[in-house]
Design a protein around this motif. Structure first.
Motif, short mmCIF file in Angstrom:
data_model
loop_
_atom_site.label_atom_id
_atom_site.label_comp_id
_atom_site.label_asym_id
_atom_site.label_seq_id
_atom_site.Cartn_x
_atom_site.Cartn_y
_atom_site.Cartn_z
N ARG A 85 0.83 -1.21 0.00
CA ARG A 85 0.00 0.00 0.00
C ARG A 85 0.86 1.26 0.00
NH1 ARG A 85 -4.11 -2.43 4.56
NH2 ARG A 85 -5.66 -3.33 3.14
N ALA A 128 0.10 -0.69 -7.87
CA ALA A 128 -1.15 -0.79 -7.10
C ALA A 128 -1.77 -2.17 -7.24
CB ALA A 128 -2.13 0.28 -7.57
N SER A 129 -1.52 -2.86 -8.34
CA SER A 129 -2.13 -4.17 -8.56
C SER A 129 -1.71 -5.18 -7.49
CB SER A 129 -1.76 -4.71 -9.93
OG SER A 129 -0.35 -4.83 -10.08
N VAL A 159 -10.18 1.21 -3.62
CA VAL A 159 -8.98 1.71 -4.30
C VAL A 159 -9.03 1.35 -5.78
CG1 VAL A 159 -6.46 1.52 -4.44
CG2 VAL A 159 -7.59 1.61 -2.21
N ALA A 160 -9.42 0.11 -6.09
CA ALA A 160 -9.49 -0.32 -7.49
C ALA A 160 -10.52 0.48 -8.27
CB ALA A 160 -9.80 -1.82 -7.56
N ALA A 181 -11.45 3.59 -7.59
CA ALA A 181 -10.94 4.95 -7.76
C ALA A 181 -9.88 5.03 -8.84
CB ALA A 181 -10.37 5.46 -6.43
N SER A 182 -9.09 3.95 -9.00
CA SER A 182 -8.00 3.96 -9.98
C SER A 182 -8.41 3.41 -11.34
CB SER A 182 -6.82 3.15 -9.44
OG SER A 182 -7.18 1.77 -9.31
N ASP A 198 -9.09 0.23 -12.03
CA ASP A 198 -8.49 -1.09 -12.23
C ASP A 198 -9.62 -2.11 -12.35
OD1 ASP A 198 -7.21 -3.54 -12.12
OD2 ASP A 198 -5.79 -2.93 -10.56
#
Length: 431
Positions: A267, A272-273, A305-306, A308-309, A311
């Motif tokens: 983190r 990020a993955s 998080v995914a 927001a990004s 992903d």
């Protein structure tokens, strides 16, 4: 630990009755209960309890709010037989509960026992006791609670780090080939110390080691994770591999604190993955271990998080995991919502294998709901993919669903045919 209520503060704050989460009314009740648990079986003065909840600026109505919070807690906890007692005493409150019901008390007992063993020169035994105590930690203390109550227990985090260092020292001295113990912040330093003691170079990237090792192990008991495509291990990364279900499960039990530390490190830096990839692997273990609430908390955090990004691959696997976890709680509407989201993302990625896995899990959900005809249609669709691509383990799961549903719908001969095919599809046991 005996069955019954379990208060867990060493990580996200949870109260369990058996394997069921005890739902607390709101943040204030959680803060009050956490503060009382940290001083269990002792009277906590009302002003000290207010400081743990509101800090140095409690509201004028603090005493009344504390009284109401305690009343609500009594009603909530009182639904579990023989849980303990929450007393009002002169100037404060006392939470009377057996030490074995509180993970903090069990950790402190393990530390005390380990220190006594070390003082007697029995350092190898001390290391084993320390390791068992450290395994109670599921993350930072009260990680999902904000407020002064956490500041009042810094000594626990310090005890955790000191115990981890002592455990490591005793294991290195004994020449044990065990894995490094833990502590999120100094993970890399502990790995380096251990490696020097063993005459090896420390891995350049501990997160890469834990990521690839976790998947090598988790795929043994969570086959759907074979659909997650990882990057190649970095040069010099050593990947731990299990020889079977028991070895893989034990690896996760021992390494769980390190895996949480690796997730914290992921983190903080790197692709990020790796965050959602580690979460899915850890979640597979937590699912088998019955720690469904912990797994849901991890998945939901990384899903945000995914999202927001952008992903979408991470979202696909996290939604699938959340669907399975909510199904464990028989929370079928949320399970179905997550399965549907995962299925949509599988189609976006043209991931037919991932879609077949989601359809199989949806079929099992339909069986649990008593909707056997709908389950049959879903299992037939997933079975067609598994047959075409030669996935016998997954074929067995889909065939068992079809066998059950077909028999439930009155076609007992057809059900027996599916079961016989499932038996033929079973992979041969290792010699």
């Amino acid at each position: 630990m005996p069955t019954g209520i379990d208060f867990r503060l060493l990580g996200p704050f949870e109260v369990l009755a058996g394997r069921e989460i005890v739902r607390l009314a709101g943040k204030r009740q959680r803060l009050v209960l956490a503060a009382l648990l940290l001083r269990s079986n002792h009277t906590v003065a009302a002003h000290a309890l207010a400081a743990a909840v509101w800090g140095d600026s409690p509201p004028a109505t603090a005493q009344r709010q504390l009284h109401m919070a305690v009343s609500v807690l009594r009603r909530t906890l009182g639904r579990t037989p023989s849980w303990g007692e929450l007393r009002t005493e002169h100037g404060g409150y006392r939470l009377c509960v057996a030490d074995e019901r509180i993970d903090v008390a069990r950790f402190r007992a393990a530390v005390d026992t380990g220190r006594q063993l070390a003082a007697e020169g029995r350092t190898a035994e001390a290391a084993r006791v320390f390791r068992d105590g450290l395994a109670l930690w599921r993350g930072p203390l009260l990680s999902d609670l904000d407020g002064p109550v956490r500041d009042h227990a810094d000594w626990l985090e310090e005890m955790r780090l000191t115990t981890a260092q002592d455990c490591l020292e005793y294991e290195v001295a004994a020449g044990a080939p065990a894995a490094v113990v833990e502590a999120p912040a100094p993970l890399h330093d502990l790995l380096r110390t251990y490696s020097v003691g063993r005459g090896r170079a420390a891995p350049a990237d501990p997160v890469d080691h834990y990521l690839h090792s976790a998947y090598a192990m988790a795929r043994i008991f969570t086959p759907r994770l074979a659909r997650v495509v990882l990057p190649e291990p970095l040069p010099g990364t050593i990947v731990s591999r299990g020889s079977g279900y028991s070895a893989a499960y034990r690896w996760f039990e021992v390494e769980y604190p390190n895996l949480i530390a690796a997730l914290d490190a992921a983190r903080a830096a790197g692709p990020a993955s790796r965050r959602w990839q580690l979460t899915c692997a850890i979640g597979g273990f937590l699912d088998r271990h019955g720690q469904w609430a912990d797994a849901i908390c991890l998945h939901q955090s990384e899903l945000a998080v995914a999202e927001a990004s952008g992903d979408t691959r991470g979202r696909q696997h996290l939604h699938h995991g959340l669907g399975l976890l909510h199904k464990r709680y028989q929370d079928y509407p949320d399970a179905e919502r997550h399965f549907d989201a995962a299925l949509d993302l599988c189609r976006l990625h043209e991931d037919e294998g991932g879609a077949a896995d989601v359809l199989t899990d949806l079929a099992i959900l339909r069986v649990n709901q008593g909707r056997d005809r709908a389950a049959t249609e879903l299992a037939e669709a997933s079975l067609a993919y598994y047959r075409e691509h030669g996935e016998p383990g997954n074929q067995v799961i889909a065939l068992n669903v079809l066998a059950w549903c077909t028999a439930q719908l009155g076609d007992h001969i057809g059900g027996m045919t599916y079961w016989q095919e499932a038996l033929r599809a079973l992979p041969a046991p290792p010699h």
